[in-house]
Design an enzyme around this catalytic site. Sequence first.
Site, PDB file in Angstrom:
ATOM      1  N   TRP A 358      44.974  54.908  24.707  1.00 39.54           N
ATOM      2  CA  TRP A 358      45.046  56.125  23.975  1.00 39.54           C
ATOM      3  C   TRP A 358      45.839  55.657  22.946  1.00 39.54           C
ATOM      4  O   TRP A 358      44.925  56.247  21.165  1.00 39.54           O
ATOM      5  CB  TRP A 358      45.505  57.526  24.270  1.00 39.54           C
ATOM      6  N   ASP A 359      45.629  54.779  22.102  1.00 35.34           N
ATOM      7  CA  ASP A 359      46.743  53.750  21.480  1.00 35.34           C
ATOM      8  C   ASP A 359      45.731  53.487  20.301  1.00 35.34           C
ATOM      9  O   ASP A 359      45.740  53.045  19.248  1.00 35.34           O
ATOM     10  CB  ASP A 359      47.768  52.661  21.660  1.00 35.34           C
ATOM     11  N   GLU A 487      56.933  60.304  26.800  1.00 30.14           N
ATOM     12  CA  GLU A 487      57.377  59.743  28.569  1.00 30.14           C
ATOM     13  C   GLU A 487      57.886  60.018  29.061  1.00 30.14           C
ATOM     14  O   GLU A 487      58.155  60.074  29.152  1.00 30.14           O
ATOM     15  CB  GLU A 487      56.436  58.834  28.527  1.00 30.14           C
ATOM     16  N   LYS A 592      61.287  59.691  23.661  1.00 29.01           N
ATOM     17  CA  LYS A 592      60.491  58.307  23.851  1.00 29.01           C
ATOM     18  C   LYS A 592      60.030  58.072  22.604  1.00 29.01           C
ATOM     19  O   LYS A 592      60.338  57.060  21.546  1.00 29.01           O
ATOM     20  CB  LYS A 592      60.058  58.155  24.852  1.00 29.01           C
ATOM     21  N   GLN A 593      59.270  58.792  21.927  1.00 35.18           N
ATOM     22  CA  GLN A 593      58.545  58.034  20.214  1.00 35.18           C
ATOM     23  C   GLN A 593      57.915  60.024  20.480  1.00 35.18           C
ATOM     24  O   GLN A 593      58.289  60.582  20.904  1.00 35.18           O
ATOM     25  CB  GLN A 593      56.861  57.590  20.448  1.00 35.18           C
TER      26      GLN A 593
END
Length: 752
Positions: A358-359, A487, A592-593
């Site tokens: 999906w990036d 995640e 994580k992000q």
Amino acid sequence: MKRTFEVTPWNIVTHQLDPEDKRLQESMTSLGNEYMGMRGFFEEDYSGDTLKGIYLGGVWFPDKTRVGWWKNGYPKYFGKVINAINFIKLNVLIDGEPIDLAKDKVSDFELNLDMKQSKLTRSFTVTKNGHAIALNFERFISVANKELVGIRVTAANKSSDAVKITFKSAMDADVQNEDANYDERFWDVLKTEQNTTDGAIVAITKENPFGTPRFTVGVKMTNETGLAAEKVDQPNDKEIVNQFSGELKPNQSTTIIKRITIVTSRDYDTQAQLEAAMNDLSAKVTATSYDDLFAAHAKIWADRWEKSDVEIDGDTESQQGIRFNLFQLFSTYYGEDSRLNIGPKGFTGEKYGGATYWDTEAFAVPVYLGITDPKVTRSLLMYRYQQLDGAYVNAKEQGLKGALFPMVTFNGIECHNEWEITFEEIHRNGDIAFAIYNYTRYTGDKSYVLNEGSKVLTEISRFWADRVHFSERNQKYMIHGVTGPDEYENNVDNNWYTNYLAKWTLKYTLEILQEVSPEVAKKLAVTGDEKKHWQDIVDRFYLPEDKKLGIFVQHDGFLDKDIKPVSSIPADQLPINQHWSWDKILRSPYIKQGDVLQGVWDFIDDFTPEQKKANFDFYEPLTVHESSLSAAIHSILASDLHYEDKAVEMYERTARLDLDNYNNDTVDGLHITSMTGGWLAIVQGFAGMRVRNDQLHFAPFLPKKWNSYQFRIQFRGRSIQVRVDQNGTKLTLLSGDPITLDLAGKQVELKA
């Protein structure tokens, strides 16, 4: 953080040959042209640790999924790009002894990736038996002739005696993948042809039990040198070799030029057609001088840089970083083939299988919109449309209606083998819908969204409408059991980002359905009851929020964690994904992000300054940035909030993530999709670029240690240069019709 290359504006260069950093150097000096790519491993044999990797766009294999506990709906296989025939193999022997840089005495070493021209060179002087030979290796993967790789090696005798030099130019199909679940070799050789100065190998991917296509690859090499050709026996049934030898007198030099032509069954229906094309293409490039072939390649790169280069004065580290980002992006994808997409590692390693994530939609689309022709981004959107059939299968596997686009794919079928990702990271559906909106908003072109795009949106909306459930207790629609972009939080309920995207997608689809033609509407067959149900979901969707803190809550229960900032973690425990158990990470509050902040970035104009500030101030201190995609979002939002020092800090992290090996994982390959981050941080962050109501807006600031920066942006048929320096901002229309822009709240009319 570890820096192994020198800081220069246009080159990735080192004068150190360090065996401990060999793989890191290979990742950093990768080359590609969308059709194929390779790590920067040596042409000659190297007995030390190395990861030899050559990968071909769209050529993959369904590696068997292995899990301890099989669950219904699991993908049957894990698709992965496979290591191709090693066609760059070229050994150099001095008086009959092969050079091996893991063992030999070497001086004057230089490894140099020229980003301006996309050329990798390596030079050194090696001493064997008292004889010093200076060697120079040069390699390029052509963007003018996509099937061509060119190599030129020069050997010069620096000793006082004559020396015998031998070149052994080879191709070897006996290759393996490190990242494989079983049977590391994936090629069956169909044919080899070894002549005196050229040769060919035709190989096919081995049979698989999943019914996915097998790929045939044909590779032909030709060699040109002043040394005498020697007839040699073929080493084995998977390798061919051409050998050339001669005597070099003191101060004399010799050169070998190797041209390799690679074709695949993606473009040819039969082996006969493939071989005919291979031979024809090889003959054409062999009839053209090496310098002319390279010049055609360099010209296209010059054109690309003319359109997209970002120039920074006053900070060479930042300048090198943004150019490295753009160089690796363009080496991976430039929209030439709508069957291809952008893998997180591109052609630089085997991790993540080399597949589509999906990036692309979330991070790559806005960059390609700004620096390439709109057709490049449209190809990325068509890629998903062409894979709708696979998305139907993925939704059906979960017992749901509509289409679920895969987390990881080559052909539209999900091939990721971690349950918390495969089943639960479904926000990807919303990211794809957002990319359609992003393209339409930026280009003003509705031809996609009102045709193919409306089909994609409709099927995604049908999925969301079936995936939500209605809470009678709360009288709200909810989504349980998901994983967001963060995640480090698996199997949570009501992830804010997922819920927000689902609600937005349904709303946007309903708007588009009002605009499609009667013919398209008939094909979509969205009933009145469906529309009514979708609107009810939009009206009553649950979005977790804490009004006391003024924040959107990442997911139900997040605030019940032991909330402590990342600064409380001992430095020797970072990165946590390399020091903590997965259980400990899941129980922690560490992100994580950006998750909530990802949504705030997507819809940055839909939130008040107070909302953006509260959410950034709460979540950024909890974020470990152990996803390569994280820093860019934070840089843009920090710029929006006028946290200029934080914006620059996050820019430096995203632009130099691999150059400085921030997360200690670049040995596996580069983080290609995160290479978008540097451009996004400068253009959307420092320059404040937005599209509002069909108008382009800028609100720039100049980082303290920069003297100036400038970039070009492509917008609706115009090329616009933006220059920001200590005197302010200058906008120049380089081509296209006159346009009125908004600069920090002031209307500015530009004329070419």
